[in-house]
Design a protein around this motif. Structure first.
Motif, mmCIF file in Angstrom:
data_model
loop_
_atom_site.group_PDB
_atom_site.id
_atom_site.type_symbol
_atom_site.label_atom_id
_atom_site.label_comp_id
_atom_site.label_asym_id
_atom_site.label_seq_id
_atom_site.Cartn_x
_atom_site.Cartn_y
_atom_site.Cartn_z
ATOM 1 N N UNK A 119 -2.822 2.706 19.531
ATOM 2 C CA UNK A 119 -2.582 2.859 18.494
ATOM 3 C C UNK A 119 -2.666 4.281 17.604
ATOM 4 N N UNK A 120 -4.255 3.964 17.356
ATOM 5 C CA UNK A 120 -4.565 4.720 16.961
ATOM 6 C C UNK A 120 -4.504 6.366 16.989
ATOM 7 N N UNK A 121 -3.979 7.174 16.052
ATOM 8 C CA UNK A 121 -4.590 9.703 17.011
ATOM 9 C C UNK A 121 -5.268 9.798 15.742
ATOM 10 N N UNK A 122 -6.407 10.568 16.810
ATOM 11 C CA UNK A 122 -7.440 11.304 15.567
ATOM 12 C C UNK A 122 -7.304 12.617 16.293
ATOM 13 N N UNK A 123 -6.375 14.138 15.625
ATOM 14 C CA UNK A 123 -6.127 14.974 16.312
ATOM 15 C C UNK A 123 -6.619 15.984 15.297
ATOM 16 N N UNK A 124 -5.912 17.602 15.973
ATOM 17 C CA UNK A 124 -5.929 18.751 15.388
ATOM 18 C C UNK A 124 -5.141 18.878 14.327
ATOM 19 N N UNK A 125 -4.975 19.466 13.278
ATOM 20 C CA UNK A 125 -4.841 20.604 11.798
ATOM 21 C C UNK A 125 -5.259 21.392 11.091
ATOM 22 N N UNK A 126 -4.470 21.781 10.208
ATOM 23 C CA UNK A 126 -5.149 22.294 9.480
ATOM 24 C C UNK A 126 -6.820 22.438 9.783
ATOM 25 N N UNK A 127 -7.251 23.308 9.906
ATOM 26 C CA UNK A 127 -8.967 23.231 9.838
ATOM 27 C C UNK A 127 -9.493 22.985 10.868
ATOM 28 N N UNK A 128 -8.728 22.350 12.237
ATOM 29 C CA UNK A 128 -9.482 21.666 13.289
ATOM 30 C C UNK A 128 -9.123 20.123 13.438
#
Length: 191
Positions: A119-128
């Motif tokens: 259930x881990x999320x590494x994702x895009x956001x501000x500045x990549x």
């Protein structure tokens, strides 16, 4: 597990794994350190067979290491975990995905000895997307997003939300994330 039952299961797996074994033997160096983290903790063919048979998320890592075009022809024989997605240009040696269902890894890079639970999320956001350092452990349900940098030797606690840089050598927990351990000492610092 009973040794006879184990032998029967592994023998049956070996037959459907022949193309996998050939690829493994051709590219053993790419998986050596990953295999040291699973099952019997060695880089033998038997340990590879055990890992692929018992750990669906190890198959995701194997197919990632082999590349999309090599894997497309054999992944139907032993399907990967369908809810785990890896969109990362590079993951360092010694990665271990433990029960990583419903996991989405979209990072600019992930360092060596990466450990990730479900259930881990590494994702895009501000500045990549995030950059993950070496020897990072991410626990169940953590979310890291944005163009942040996670230092080396960091532990991200369960259900932690991180959207700021994390310095090396610390443990962070909570929402918003706070540093609770740094350099072996207990602390309580905002990111």
């Amino acid at each position: 597990m009973n040794p006879v039952t184990q032998a029967i299961i592994l023998s049956a797996s070996t037959i459907r794994m022949l193309p996998h074994i050939v690829l493994f033997l051709m590219h053993r160096d790419k998986l050596r350190n990953d295999l040291l983290k699973v099952q019997d903790c060695n880089d033998s063919v038997l340990n590879f067979i055990k890992a692929c048979t018992r750990e669906r998320t190890f198959r995701n890592l194997f197919y990632y290491r082999m590349g999309e075009y090599r894997s497309v022809f054999i992944s139907w024989l032993m399907p990967p975990e369908r809810t785990m997605h890896i969109w990362c240009p590079s993951i360092g040696e010694g990665a271990h995905f433990e029960h990583s269902y419903a996991t989405y890894l979209n990072a600019r890079s992930i360092g060596r000895d990466f450990y990730c639970l479900q259930l881990v999320t590494l994702g895009n956001g501000k500045n990549g997307a995030p950059v993950i350092g070496d020897n990072v452990r991410i626990m169940t349900g953590a979310t890291l997003f944005g163009g942040i940098t996670i230092g080396d030797n960091v532990t991200i606690g369960a259900n932690t939300v991180v959207n700021k840089d994390v310095p090396s050598g610390c443990t962070v927990v909570g929402n918003p994330a706070r540093i609770v351990k740094q350099g072996g000492e207990r602390v309580d610092l905002a990111l």
